[in-house]
Motif scaffolding. Structure first.
Motif, short mmCIF file in Angstrom:
data_model
loop_
_atom_site.label_atom_id
_atom_site.label_comp_id
_atom_site.label_asym_id
_atom_site.label_seq_id
_atom_site.Cartn_x
_atom_site.Cartn_y
_atom_site.Cartn_z
N LEU A 53 34.72 -46.12 3.35
CA LEU A 53 33.65 -45.52 2.56
C LEU A 53 32.94 -44.50 3.44
O LEU A 53 32.50 -44.82 4.54
N THR A 54 32.87 -43.28 2.95
CA THR A 54 32.16 -42.22 3.64
C THR A 54 31.00 -41.77 2.76
O THR A 54 31.14 -41.71 1.54
N ARG A 55 29.87 -41.47 3.38
CA ARG A 55 28.71 -40.99 2.63
C ARG A 55 28.48 -39.52 2.94
O ARG A 55 28.69 -39.08 4.07
N TRP A 56 28.08 -38.78 1.92
CA TRP A 56 27.74 -37.36 2.10
C TRP A 56 26.33 -37.14 1.60
O TRP A 56 25.97 -37.54 0.50
N ASN A 57 25.52 -36.48 2.43
CA ASN A 57 24.10 -36.27 2.13
C ASN A 57 23.80 -34.92 1.49
O ASN A 57 22.64 -34.51 1.43
N GLY A 58 24.81 -34.21 1.01
CA GLY A 58 24.57 -32.94 0.34
C GLY A 58 24.20 -31.82 1.29
O GLY A 58 23.58 -30.84 0.89
N LYS A 59 24.58 -31.96 2.56
CA LYS A 59 24.30 -30.92 3.55
C LYS A 59 25.61 -30.34 4.07
O LYS A 59 26.65 -30.99 4.01
N ASN A 60 25.53 -29.12 4.59
CA ASN A 60 26.73 -28.49 5.13
C ASN A 60 26.92 -28.85 6.60
O ASN A 60 26.17 -29.65 7.15
N SER A 61 27.90 -28.23 7.23
CA SER A 61 28.22 -28.56 8.63
C SER A 61 27.11 -28.12 9.60
O SER A 61 27.08 -28.55 10.74
N LEU A 62 26.18 -27.26 9.13
CA LEU A 62 25.04 -26.85 9.95
C LEU A 62 23.81 -27.72 9.67
O LEU A 62 22.70 -27.41 10.09
N ASN A 63 24.01 -28.81 8.90
CA ASN A 63 22.96 -29.75 8.52
C ASN A 63 21.89 -29.12 7.64
O ASN A 63 20.73 -29.53 7.65
N LYS A 64 22.28 -28.12 6.85
CA LYS A 64 21.37 -27.47 5.91
C LYS A 64 21.71 -27.92 4.50
O LYS A 64 22.89 -28.07 4.15
#
Length: 90
Positions: A53-64
């Motif tokens: 299970l992987t979670r994605w926080n809706g940010k890109n690789s630059l953490n934006k």
């Protein structure tokens, strides 16, 4: 080998992306925008067989934070590959 539906979908601010692999494989899980540009690489490593299970926080690789819209999950393990659509709503 399976990429299950992410939940919640649509999501804000976080979604869970479950997947299974049947044999030891190099696994990549990458989010792309509608134009095919890579947003972020969530998984990029060898993994043993199992459920993950992987979670994605809706940010890109630059953490934006990225805008609301439709995105694609591309999941590859060994010689298998799948793409699923996900929706980010803010």
């Amino acid at each position: 080998f399976a990429l299950h539906a992410n939940y919640p979908n649509p999501f804000n601010p976080v979604t869970n992306i479950p997947y299974d692999i049947a044999k030891e494989s190099f696994v990549t899980l990458i989010i792309y925008d509608l134009l095919g540009r890579e947003v972020i690489k969530l998984v990029n490593k060898y993994q043993m067989p199992g459920k993950y299970l992987t979670r994605w926080n809706g940010k890109n690789s630059l953490n934006k934070e990225i805008p609301s819209g439709i995105y694609f999950i591309r999941f590859s393990a060994g010689d298998h590959s799948l793409v699923k659509k996900i929706t980010l709503l803010k």
